[in-house]
Design an enzyme around this catalytic site. Sequence first.
Site, PDB file in Angstrom:
ATOM      1  CB  ALA A 133      29.295 -41.307  19.462  1.00  0.00           C
TER       2      ALA A 133
ATOM      3  CB  CYS B 248      22.479 -48.008  17.406  1.00  0.00           C
ATOM      4  SG  CYS B 248      23.350 -46.441  17.625  1.00  0.00           S
TER       5      CYS B 248
ATOM      6  CG  ASN C 296      25.294 -51.105  13.658  1.00  0.00           C
ATOM      7  OD1 ASN C 296      26.069 -50.159  13.502  1.00  0.00           O
ATOM      8  ND2 ASN C 296      24.005 -50.927  13.879  1.00  0.00           N
TER       9      ASN C 296
ATOM     10  N   GLY D 218      30.389 -53.842   6.149  1.00  0.00           N
ATOM     11  CA  GLY D 218      31.558 -53.604   7.003  1.00  0.00           C
ATOM     12  C   GLY D 218      32.802 -53.278   6.209  1.00  0.00           C
ATOM     13  N   GLY D 219      33.086 -51.991   6.056  1.00  0.00           N
ATOM     14  CA  GLY D 219      34.343 -51.552   5.463  1.00  0.00           C
ATOM     15  C   GLY D 219      34.467 -51.761   3.973  1.00  0.00           C
TER      16      GLY D 219
ATOM     17  N   GLY E  91      28.841 -48.254   3.383  1.00  0.00           N
ATOM     18  CA  GLY E  91      28.616 -47.241   4.413  1.00  0.00           C
ATOM     19  C   GLY E  91      29.604 -46.103   4.347  1.00  0.00           C
TER      20      GLY E  91
END
Lengths: 265, 307
Positions: free
Chosen positions: B73, B133, B195, B246-247, B268
């Site tokens: 966050a 986000c 995201n 994603g991952g 990412g």
Amino acid sequence: MIDQHYEIVFNRKITSGIFLLGFKSPHIASESSPGQFVMVRINEGIDPLLRRPFSIFDVRDKDTICLLYKTVGHGTELLSLKKAGERLSVMGPLGRGFSLPDEKLQAILVGGGIGIAPLHFLADTLKNRPIEFMAGFGKSGDIIPLEQAAGRTVGISIATDDGSEGYHGMVTGLLDEYLSRNIHEKDSVAIYACGPLAMLKKVSSIASGRNIPCQVSLESLMACGLGACQGCAVKILSQDNKTFYRHVCKDGPVFSSHAIDWSNV
Amino acid sequence: MNGNPDLRVKLGPLELKNPVMTASGTFGYGHEFEPFVDPELLGGIVLKGLSLKPMAGNPIPRIAETPGGMLNAIGLANIGIEEFIEKRLPRLKGLKTNVIVNIYGHSIDDYEELAKAFRGVEGVAALEVNISCPNVEMGGMIFGKDPAVSAKITEKVVKNTDKPVIVKLTPNVTDIRVLARAVEESGASVISLINTLAGMAIDIEHQRPKLANVSGGLSGPAIKPVALYQVWQAVNSVKIPVIGIGGIMDYRDALEFLIAGARAIQVGTANFVNPGATIEIIEGLKTYCLENGIDDINDIIGSLKKD
């Protein structure tokens, strides 16, 4: 700074929950300075997923990096099971370490618990100069036997919260007493501290009360260690009293204590 | 087969030397990874999200590790477009790769302003529009969950830019296909997804959330199956190219997304764990193609067999 696999030379228990791991890396050894850290990938898989940051405890024989660590969770527990001969992916050295004191200053090193780790590297670097090294622990059973970990003589004064060994009380009380007893000229000393935030906050207030320069090494959760994820933010106070975030991994882990906004700590 | 397999892919008007890019927020402003990754070897780099004005981000703790993943966050802490264009972009200009700027607005008007701010700016290959986000109070995922608002933002950005527009979608929706179609119809050139997934973790010793923001976005290998399914759904509901995110930790993960129909992928969280991950993925794709007699990576894209 690079990411490579290095051979573990030893990984032994020093006392309950405290381990000393050494790995061979002439590269990191030659680049490191006190206060810097490394990011260790504990397993190649995804358990745990993220690397763990560890400050450098010692550099031996110009090629061995020693990490003194406490098992605080899953990652460090897995690390404590590693054996000599295994290889470990380590990235480093990272971050900005301590600025060494001027020749005329006496360095006072104040550690809380496992916070003694980066201070030992500093003490070793300053070994030909007069320093005062003090560390606080909860009780005598929590004391980390520094000389045993370092394999050499290190003069250190101990404080325990319950008075079971050494000074009775927090190490900040010991610091205050030492300063009152020995220090008359405010510009003759510099304080270096590492430990829990509450302790650092107190050390910082003692230092500013006496107008003594003080550097603190902060611990933080980190994902990347490179300044990219911005996870390890710390609130800094600007000269006009505005706050803004800096990052422990890249701007630190060592900061001037006077720059930190301690109000929320 | 002989020689090197052809890894080039096209994302609408964008040409990539290979399908591997960095995901926004995991590669800083491009220079943080200099010791590990030569950006010119990548298909593109997507930079940390930028807003009109600098943002301080959320209070700490901002991250928490979870099984096979991490929650963050950060709150879009960023230097703002002015400082970026003045101080950071000059170092990126001339890089022989696609430098993609990720933009984030607090309002629909902000997105229009951001699009205008980058109009004619050299060195920026495309805009990636962040409407996904989960860690900011205003905008972000709130916009991205609503097909009408997502369409409106896309339309505003497309109308006010001279660059290809990539719209980054949130997975925190009931039906990703509706969102994918909405931004396609509004003129997006490319869609990127996913995201992070909204999530939380609790410190049971202190009965407190592990993140100061309470909730955060989950990333890492834990989310890959969800991401893969949503990418596959998106691929099958739009005609524009899709970037899979994603991952993705290694070339095998990347291949899954390509086989599902993603034209390119973004890496990412893996960058945090293994800073050289993107380069290793490119090498892995090359070897896979060589070993399987594939001379053009495009032959793999969308090759999923369903019997």
